[in-house]
Enzyme design. Structure first.
Site, PDB file in Angstrom:
ATOM      1  N   ASP A 144      -4.486  -5.133 -10.000  1.00 46.25           N
ATOM      2  CA  ASP A 144      -3.415  -4.174 -10.263  1.00 46.25           C
ATOM      3  C   ASP A 144      -3.166  -4.042 -11.762  1.00 46.25           C
ATOM      4  O   ASP A 144      -2.860  -2.947 -12.250  1.00 46.25           O
ATOM      5  CB  ASP A 144      -2.140  -4.593  -9.537  1.00 46.25           C
ATOM      6  CG  ASP A 144      -2.251  -4.389  -8.026  1.00 46.25           C
ATOM      7  OD1 ASP A 144      -3.088  -3.577  -7.604  1.00 46.25           O
ATOM      8  OD2 ASP A 144      -1.501  -5.046  -7.287  1.00 46.25           O
ATOM      9  N   GLY A 157       0.778  -1.224   0.000  1.00 44.88           N
ATOM     10  CA  GLY A 157       0.000   0.000   0.000  1.00 44.88           C
ATOM     11  C   GLY A 157       0.809   1.273   0.000  1.00 44.88           C
ATOM     12  O   GLY A 157       0.382   2.301   0.538  1.00 44.88           O
ATOM     13  N   ILE A 158       1.990   1.247  -0.628  1.00 41.22           N
ATOM     14  CA  ILE A 158       2.865   2.429  -0.596  1.00 41.22           C
ATOM     15  C   ILE A 158       2.908   3.178  -1.926  1.00 41.22           C
ATOM     16  O   ILE A 158       3.623   4.165  -2.053  1.00 41.22           O
ATOM     17  CB  ILE A 158       4.302   2.043  -0.194  1.00 41.22           C
ATOM     18  CG1 ILE A 158       4.904   1.066  -1.217  1.00 41.22           C
ATOM     19  CG2 ILE A 158       4.346   1.458   1.202  1.00 41.22           C
ATOM     20  CD1 ILE A 158       6.382   0.856  -1.042  1.00 41.22           C
ATOM     21  N   GLY A 159       2.184   2.708  -2.922  1.00 40.72           N
ATOM     22  CA  GLY A 159       2.209   3.373  -4.219  1.00 40.72           C
ATOM     23  C   GLY A 159       3.021   2.657  -5.273  1.00 40.72           C
ATOM     24  O   GLY A 159       3.329   3.214  -6.324  1.00 40.72           O
ATOM     25  N   GLU A 218       5.929  -6.402 -11.524  1.00 46.90           N
ATOM     26  CA  GLU A 218       5.608  -5.908 -10.188  1.00 46.90           C
ATOM     27  C   GLU A 218       5.464  -7.059  -9.204  1.00 46.90           C
ATOM     28  O   GLU A 218       4.708  -8.004  -9.443  1.00 46.90           O
ATOM     29  CB  GLU A 218       4.319  -5.095 -10.211  1.00 46.90           C
ATOM     30  CG  GLU A 218       3.994  -4.482  -8.847  1.00 46.90           C
ATOM     31  CD  GLU A 218       2.661  -3.765  -8.805  1.00 46.90           C
ATOM     32  OE1 GLU A 218       2.234  -3.407  -7.689  1.00 46.90           O
ATOM     33  OE2 GLU A 218       2.038  -3.581  -9.859  1.00 46.90           O
ATOM     34  N   GLY A 219       6.158  -6.938  -8.082  1.00 45.94           N
ATOM     35  CA  GLY A 219       5.997  -7.898  -7.003  1.00 45.94           C
ATOM     36  C   GLY A 219       4.753  -7.593  -6.193  1.00 45.94           C
ATOM     37  O   GLY A 219       3.896  -6.793  -6.602  1.00 45.94           O
ATOM     38  N   ALA A 220       4.642  -8.203  -5.016  1.00 47.03           N
ATOM     39  CA  ALA A 220       3.503  -7.968  -4.133  1.00 47.03           C
ATOM     40  C   ALA A 220       4.034  -7.602  -2.752  1.00 47.03           C
ATOM     41  O   ALA A 220       4.866  -8.324  -2.199  1.00 47.03           O
ATOM     42  CB  ALA A 220       2.614  -9.204  -4.047  1.00 47.03           C
ATOM     43  N   LYS A 234       2.238  -8.493 -13.567  1.00 45.74           N
ATOM     44  CA  LYS A 234       2.229  -8.825 -12.137  1.00 45.74           C
ATOM     45  C   LYS A 234       1.936 -10.300 -12.050  1.00 45.74           C
ATOM     46  O   LYS A 234       0.801 -10.731 -12.267  1.00 45.74           O
ATOM     47  CB  LYS A 234       1.173  -8.022 -11.382  1.00 45.74           C
ATOM     48  CG  LYS A 234       1.184  -8.351  -9.894  1.00 45.74           C
ATOM     49  CD  LYS A 234       0.507  -7.291  -9.058  1.00 45.74           C
ATOM     50  CE  LYS A 234       0.716  -7.595  -7.569  1.00 45.74           C
ATOM     51  NZ  LYS A 234       0.251  -6.501  -6.719  1.00 45.74           N
TER      52      LYS A 234
END
EC number: 6.3.3.3
Length: 210
Positions: free
Chosen positions: A46, A14-16, A102-104, A34
């Site tokens: 996402d 949840g950091i952008g 993109e990771g998680a 992703k």
């Protein structure tokens, strides 16, 4: 154009990270992937958010290897869905040009009971951009994340900050860890494709990701 993967990971959830990945993929004209989606929010996956925010053609936003229902760590979300994440399905898709992966959550989020995302990054061998928010606690979270990546010999392209400017924290992380400060994505309200595109262009140098 040769295959050029870039991994986008974060110091926390949840950091952008997804917003940054969308901006980067759009700026590079890349493909986006992703591999594991755990939980689907009101605005969709996402990948759907990236398709909207990046301005990329939909065919450049690749389908997930796993789309899990429960919003929790992928290893547990997979177990709840009655399956196990097979590393063979996580091989990087071969595309022409850049691929933004993109990771998680953070770098040590588990994909299984024995493997973290950082382990998977090491097997890919691609450079990583670490996304960090500028809020209180970011120095600790960032330095720990960088240590975890380096312990696995994961190449770090640099760190991208998200949030309001906090000069001392940003400079301290980069100096203590010896990583490149790539830029900072400011808060955007409303968050829409044109504003995101302009903010990325104003705060990052595309050649740092080339």
């Amino acid at each position: 154009m040769p295959f050029r993967p870039i991994i986008v990971t974060g110091t926390d959830t949840g950091i952008g990270k997804t917003v940054f990945a969308a901006a980067l993929a759009g700026a590079l004209g890349a493909h986006y992937w992703k591999p594991v989606q755990a939980g689907i929010e009101d605005e969709g996956t996402d990948a759907q958010r990236v398709a909207h925010l990046s301005g990329l053609p939909r065919e450049r936003v690749l389908d997930e290897a796993y789309c899990l229902q429960t919003p929790c760590s992928p290893h547990l979300a997979a177990e709840i869905d009655g399956l196990a994440i097979d590393p063979a399905r996580l091989s990087l898709p071969k595309v022409e040009g850049h691929l933004v992966v993109e990771g998680a959550g953070g770098v040590l989020v588990p994909l299984s009971r024995s493997q973290t995302y950082a382990d998977q990054f090491a097997s890919w061998g691609a450079p990583v951009v670490l996304v960090a928010r500028t809020m209180l606690g970011t120095i600790n979270h960032s330095l720990l994340s960088i240590e975890a990546l380096r312990a696995r010999s994961v190449p770090i392209l640099g760190i991208a900050f998200v949030g309001d400017p906090v000069e001392d924290s940003e400079a301290t992380i980069c100096a203590m860890a010896g990583v490149k400060r790539l830029g900072r994505l400011p808060p955007l309200d409303p968050l829409e494709p044109g504003a995101l595109r302009a903010a990325f262009a104003a705060n990052f140098r595309l050649e740092d990701f080339a």
